[in-house]
Write an enzyme that holds these catalytic residues in place. Structure first.
Site, PDB file in Angstrom:
ATOM      1  N   THR A  68       0.838  -1.213   0.000  1.00  6.12           N
ATOM      2  CA  THR A  68       0.000   0.000   0.000  1.00  6.12           C
ATOM      3  C   THR A  68       0.870   1.261   0.000  1.00  6.12           C
ATOM      4  OG1 THR A  68      -1.685  -1.189   1.249  1.00  6.12           O
ATOM      5  CG2 THR A  68      -1.832   1.205   1.272  1.00  6.12           C
ATOM      6  N   GLU A 109       8.015  10.272   9.940  1.00  2.52           N
ATOM      7  CA  GLU A 109       6.770  11.057   9.949  1.00  2.52           C
ATOM      8  C   GLU A 109       5.539  10.186   9.704  1.00  2.52           C
ATOM      9  OE1 GLU A 109       6.319  14.775  10.392  1.00  2.52           O
ATOM     10  OE2 GLU A 109       4.561  13.580  10.875  1.00  2.52           O
ATOM     11  N   GLY A 132      -0.595   8.829  10.029  1.00  2.00           N
ATOM     12  CA  GLY A 132      -0.629   8.887   8.557  1.00  2.00           C
ATOM     13  C   GLY A 132      -0.202  10.216   7.976  1.00  2.00           C
ATOM     14  N   ILE A 182      -0.939  13.284   8.792  1.00  2.00           N
ATOM     15  CA  ILE A 182      -0.818  14.470   9.662  1.00  2.00           C
ATOM     16  C   ILE A 182       0.658  14.696   9.985  1.00  2.00           C
ATOM     17  CG2 ILE A 182      -1.417  15.485  11.896  1.00  2.00           C
ATOM     18  CD1 ILE A 182      -3.866  13.683  12.005  1.00  2.00           C
ATOM     19  N   GLY A 223      -7.003  -0.933   2.560  1.00  2.00           N
ATOM     20  CA  GLY A 223      -5.560  -0.797   2.827  1.00  2.00           C
ATOM     21  C   GLY A 223      -5.254  -0.055   4.115  1.00  2.00           C
ATOM     22  N   GLU A 227      -3.487  -3.050   9.574  1.00  2.00           N
ATOM     23  CA  GLU A 227      -2.164  -3.685   9.622  1.00  2.00           C
ATOM     24  C   GLU A 227      -2.263  -5.092   9.061  1.00  2.00           C
ATOM     25  OE1 GLU A 227       0.710  -1.987  10.750  1.00  2.00           O
ATOM     26  OE2 GLU A 227      -0.800  -0.456  10.505  1.00  2.00           O
ATOM     27  N   ASP A 250      -1.508  -0.896  17.790  1.00  2.00           N
ATOM     28  CA  ASP A 250      -0.990   0.074  16.815  1.00  2.00           C
ATOM     29  C   ASP A 250      -1.039   1.491  17.396  1.00  2.00           C
ATOM     30  OD1 ASP A 250      -0.259   0.798  13.933  1.00  2.00           O
ATOM     31  OD2 ASP A 250      -2.079   1.974  14.256  1.00  2.00           O
ATOM     32  N   LYS A 268       2.255   4.097  18.278  1.00  2.00           N
ATOM     33  CA  LYS A 268       2.363   5.516  17.887  1.00  2.00           C
ATOM     34  C   LYS A 268       2.499   6.406  19.122  1.00  2.00           C
ATOM     35  CE  LYS A 268      -0.336   4.508  13.760  1.00  2.00           C
ATOM     36  NZ  LYS A 268      -1.678   4.271  13.235  1.00  2.00           N
ATOM     37  N   GLY A 289      -3.825   4.860   4.679  1.00  2.00           N
ATOM     38  CA  GLY A 289      -4.093   4.802   3.246  1.00  2.00           C
ATOM     39  C   GLY A 289      -2.865   5.212   2.451  1.00  2.00           C
TER      40      GLY A 289
HETATM   41  P1  NAP Z   1       1.701  -3.969   2.887  1.00  2.00           P
HETATM   42  O1  NAP Z   1       0.697  -3.429   1.950  1.00  2.00           O
HETATM   43  O2  NAP Z   1       1.436  -5.262   3.549  1.00  2.00           O
HETATM   44  O3  NAP Z   1       3.110  -4.053   2.098  1.00  2.00           O
HETATM   45  C1  NAP Z   1       4.237  -4.660   2.651  1.00  2.00           C
HETATM   46  C2  NAP Z   1       5.273  -4.797   1.561  1.00  2.00           C
HETATM   47  O4  NAP Z   1       6.443  -5.367   2.130  1.00  2.00           O
HETATM   48  C3  NAP Z   1       4.863  -5.726   0.406  1.00  2.00           C
HETATM   49  O5  NAP Z   1       5.231  -5.140  -0.815  1.00  2.00           O
HETATM   50  C4  NAP Z   1       5.665  -7.008   0.642  1.00  2.00           C
HETATM   51  O6  NAP Z   1       6.057  -7.657  -0.539  1.00  2.00           O
HETATM   52  C5  NAP Z   1       6.896  -6.434   1.312  1.00  2.00           C
HETATM   53  N1  NAP Z   1       7.559  -7.418   2.164  1.00  2.00           N
HETATM   54  C6  NAP Z   1       7.019  -8.178   3.132  1.00  2.00           C
HETATM   55  N2  NAP Z   1       7.951  -8.959   3.699  1.00  2.00           N
HETATM   56  C7  NAP Z   1       9.104  -8.698   3.044  1.00  2.00           C
HETATM   57  C8  NAP Z   1      10.422  -9.196   3.160  1.00  2.00           C
HETATM   58  N3  NAP Z   1      10.748 -10.121   4.062  1.00  2.00           N
HETATM   59  N4  NAP Z   1      11.349  -8.681   2.334  1.00  2.00           N
HETATM   60  C9  NAP Z   1      11.057  -7.735   1.435  1.00  2.00           C
HETATM   61  N5  NAP Z   1       9.806  -7.216   1.275  1.00  2.00           N
HETATM   62  C10 NAP Z   1       8.858  -7.704   2.082  1.00  2.00           C
HETATM   63  O7  NAP Z   1       2.004  -2.924   4.059  1.00  2.00           O
HETATM   64  P2  NAP Z   1       1.713  -1.361   4.067  1.00  2.00           P
HETATM   65  O8  NAP Z   1       0.317  -1.129   4.458  1.00  2.00           O
HETATM   66  O9  NAP Z   1       2.243  -0.764   2.829  1.00  2.00           O
HETATM   67  O10 NAP Z   1       2.585  -0.914   5.327  1.00  2.00           O
HETATM   68  C11 NAP Z   1       3.968  -0.769   5.264  1.00  2.00           C
HETATM   69  C12 NAP Z   1       4.451  -0.077   6.522  1.00  2.00           C
HETATM   70  O11 NAP Z   1       3.847   1.192   6.616  1.00  2.00           O
HETATM   71  C13 NAP Z   1       4.106  -0.798   7.824  1.00  2.00           C
HETATM   72  O12 NAP Z   1       5.126  -0.561   8.766  1.00  2.00           O
HETATM   73  C14 NAP Z   1       2.838  -0.100   8.265  1.00  2.00           C
HETATM   74  O13 NAP Z   1       2.612  -0.187   9.648  1.00  2.00           O
HETATM   75  C15 NAP Z   1       3.156   1.297   7.863  1.00  2.00           C
HETATM   76  N6  NAP Z   1       2.011   2.180   7.660  1.00  2.00           N
HETATM   77  C16 NAP Z   1       0.988   1.778   6.867  1.00  2.00           C
HETATM   78  C17 NAP Z   1      -0.068   2.637   6.650  1.00  2.00           C
HETATM   79  C18 NAP Z   1      -1.233   2.257   5.795  1.00  2.00           C
HETATM   80  O14 NAP Z   1      -2.195   3.017   5.728  1.00  2.00           O
HETATM   81  N7  NAP Z   1      -1.202   1.122   5.123  1.00  2.00           N
HETATM   82  C19 NAP Z   1      -0.061   3.907   7.244  1.00  2.00           C
HETATM   83  C20 NAP Z   1       1.018   4.293   8.042  1.00  2.00           C
HETATM   84  C21 NAP Z   1       2.059   3.418   8.243  1.00  2.00           C
HETATM   85  P3  NAP Z   1       4.999  -8.331  -1.565  1.00  2.00           P
HETATM   86  O15 NAP Z   1       4.153  -7.191  -2.053  1.00  2.00           O
HETATM   87  O16 NAP Z   1       5.839  -8.910  -2.633  1.00  2.00           O
HETATM   88  O17 NAP Z   1       4.229  -9.325  -0.762  1.00  2.00           O
HETATM   89  N1  HSE Z   2      -3.350   0.392  10.476  1.00  2.00           N
HETATM   90  C1  HSE Z   2      -3.053   1.764  10.716  1.00  2.00           C
HETATM   91  C2  HSE Z   2      -4.348   2.514  10.977  1.00  2.00           C
HETATM   92  C3  HSE Z   2      -2.341   2.333   9.539  1.00  2.00           C
HETATM   93  O1  HSE Z   2      -5.433   1.954  10.724  1.00  2.00           O
HETATM   94  O2  HSE Z   2      -4.293   3.639  11.451  1.00  2.00           O
HETATM   95  C4  HSE Z   2      -1.807   3.719   9.774  1.00  2.00           C
HETATM   96  O3  HSE Z   2      -0.796   3.727  10.706  1.00  2.00           O
END
Ligand code: NAP
Ligand code: HSE
Length: 451
Positions: A24, A141, A146, A148, A199, A202, A213, A217, A314
């Site tokens: 995502t 950040e 997210g 903010i 998306g 977690e 989560d 934070k 997101g």
């Molecule tokens: P996600 O959609 O699950 O994506 C994770 C990515 O990491 C995927 O591309 C996956 O590869 C890759 N991956 C997993 N294990 C791996 C490994 N061992 N080696 C290399 N690549 C690997 O997660 P996300 O939602 O983008 O979140 C990523 C981070 O941002 C997390 O720390 C999350 O807490 C944080 N975050 C997310 C959001 C949100 O809204 N989603 C907001 C703030 C912070 P594949 O695609 O090939 O499976």
């Molecule tokens: N899973 C987290 C949330 C993503 O719903 O706020 C952003 O950190």
């Protein structure tokens, strides 16, 4: 003294990124660069180039162009690659590939940008030290709230303040669920699936709904606010799993909304850090924050009370926050990760939650028998708990095997709002009430936050 570790005008060389994780957030970042790459180069005085990427599955279509980027299967190898200046960790998780690759990048003198609050909540103290020792950035950040810009706000905008309290709605998934339950009377599990599809959630959604989560934070904001070590293990955590439609309806009737809040405040005993469902007055700004939107409030001594509101999860919002960290590095700005050199970070002293003072909402499912109410009132009185309001409801739904037509003996819902008291008193009163065998279900207790 906190000062940019690197000074002077940025070089005109492109800044070369290696992005680990193309889910995502990672794909969102690539889309942002596709959309705004040119204007960013003009703003920053140098191009931002993605030279290499890493994920698990090379064949997956991510809806973004990866042409010209080197592919790595191993994030730690990408972290060490000569062809990158900045390692952008968007994999997630407190251990495994995320931890090992971030450590490798910092040791190799690469700047790190991460959205990974779990990693920092558990290993932030050591990683910040590693970043300082290697004179590189560790920017996060996107890890809190997210889109903010709360980290920059606390680090830069509020640099001249003492902070008494920082709190907010920091999990988009939970706020999305609570809002849908409130506005559309939707079922918890169904709304969680929708949040996952968008998306927001977690990889393991129990981190969202269980409050973990938010606690990740909060631990980071506490360190920024109070200059103390990251102390995730000292946070009192309750999630939203036990919030029922009965609580949401009762809150509404009593003039409240239920929100999952993370709260960190300085007390005479130390720092109180807690995450739990909270009743906030309907007319308060925080009650209006709905859906995936987050908010963070900071009570600064010179600034006054601030409330920042924006999308908490997101692809777009999170990529925007990641990009702001990359922009700092492109401009040659490298700050101590927690805004203080590690040598100035103080040990954390935990305030006991039992000493917490506030008002409480209590919902009891009581067998409607003579003397039940009197016994409850006695237990509350013995603990010095006085009541602001009391509502008794005729039962709406039967418990298995129990008549729900309001017949004598069927359980009835008793909703109490207390005046300000202590956590210790409430817990003691509820324990005594529970021992009387007058309850058909465990008591529900929700704290009311003074805003
Ligand atoms: P996600 O959609 O699950 O994506 C994770 C990515 O990491 C995927 O591309 C996956 O590869 C890759 N991956 C997993 N294990 C791996 C490994 N061992 N080696 C290399 N690549 C690997 O997660 P996300 O939602 O983008 O979140 C990523 C981070 O941002 C997390 O720390 C999350 O807490 C944080 N975050 C997310 C959001 C949100 O809204 N989603 C907001 C703030 C912070 P594949 O695609 O090939 O499976
Ligand atoms: N899973 C987290 C949330 C993503 O719903 O706020 C952003 O950190």
């Amino acid at each position: 003294m906190t000062k940019p570790l690197t000074e002077g005008p940025p070089t005109q060389e492109p800044l070369k990124l290696g992005i680990a994780g193309l889910g995502t957030v990672g794909a969102g970042l690539l889309r942002l660069l596709e959309t705004h790459g040119q204007v960013l180069s003009a703003r920053l005085g140098r191009a931002i180039e993605v030279t290499a990427v890493c994920a698990r599955d090379k064949t997956k279509d991510r809806g973004v162009c990866l042409d010209g980027m080197s592919w790595y299967d191993d994030a730690a190898k990408l972290a060490l690659a000569e062809e990158i200046d900045v390692f952008v960790e968007l994999i997630g998780g407190e251990e495994g590939a995320a931890r090992s690759s971030v450590e490798a990048a910092l040791k190799a003198g690469k700047h790190v940008v991460t959205a990974n609050k779990a990693l920092l909540a558990h290993h932030g103290n050591e990683l910040a030290l590693l970043a300082e020792e290697n004179n590189v950035a560790l920017n996060f950040e996107a890890a809190v709230a997210g889109g903010i810009p709360i980290i920059k706000t606390m680090r830069e905008g509020l640099a001249g303040n003492g902070v008494a309290r920082v709190y907010g709605i920091m999990n988009g998934t939970c706020n999305f669920i609570l809002t849908k339950m409130q506005n559309e009377s939707r079922d918890f599990a169904e709304v969680l699936s929708e949040a996952q599809a968008m998306g927001y959630a977690e990889a393991d959604p129990s981190f969202d709904v269980g409050g973990i989560d938010t606690a990740h934070k909060l631990a980071l904001l506490t360190t920024l606010a109070f200059g103390t070590e990251v102390a995730f293990d000292d946070i009192h955590i309750e999630g939203i799993e036990a919030i029922s439609s009965a609580d949401i309806e009762a809150a509404d009737e009593l003039g409240y909304r239920i929100k999952l809040l993370g709260v960190a405040m300085a007390t005479d005993e130390g720092i109180e850090q807690r995450v739990h469902p909270t009743m906030v007055p309907k007319e308060s700004p925080i009650a209006q924050v709905s859906g995936v939107t987050n908010c963070v409030a900071v009570d600064g001594d010179f600034s006054g009370d601030l409330l920042l509101v924006g999308p908490g999860a997101g692809a777009g919002a999170t990529a925007s926050a990641v990009m702001s960290d990359i922009a700092d590095i492109a401009r040659g700005l490298v700050f101590a990760p927690f805004n203080l050199p590690s040598s100035h970070i103080k040990p954390y002293t935990r305030a006991r939650l039992n000493a917490h003072q506030g008002a409480y909402y209590i919902r009891l499912s009581v067998f409607d028998k003579p003397g039940a109410m009197a016994a409850i009132a006695t237990h509350l009185g013995e603990q010095g708990v006085s009541l602001e309001s009391i509502v008794q409801r005729r039962p709406r739904a039967a418990l298995p095997g129990i008549d729900a037509r309001g017949e004598p003996g069927a359980p009835t819902s008793l909703i109490l709002i207390t005046h300000e008291t202590t956590e210790q008193s409430i817990r003691a009163a509820l324990e005594a009430i529970g021992k009387d065998d007058k309850l058909a279900a465990p008591p529900q207790m929700i704290r009311i936050e003074k805003l």
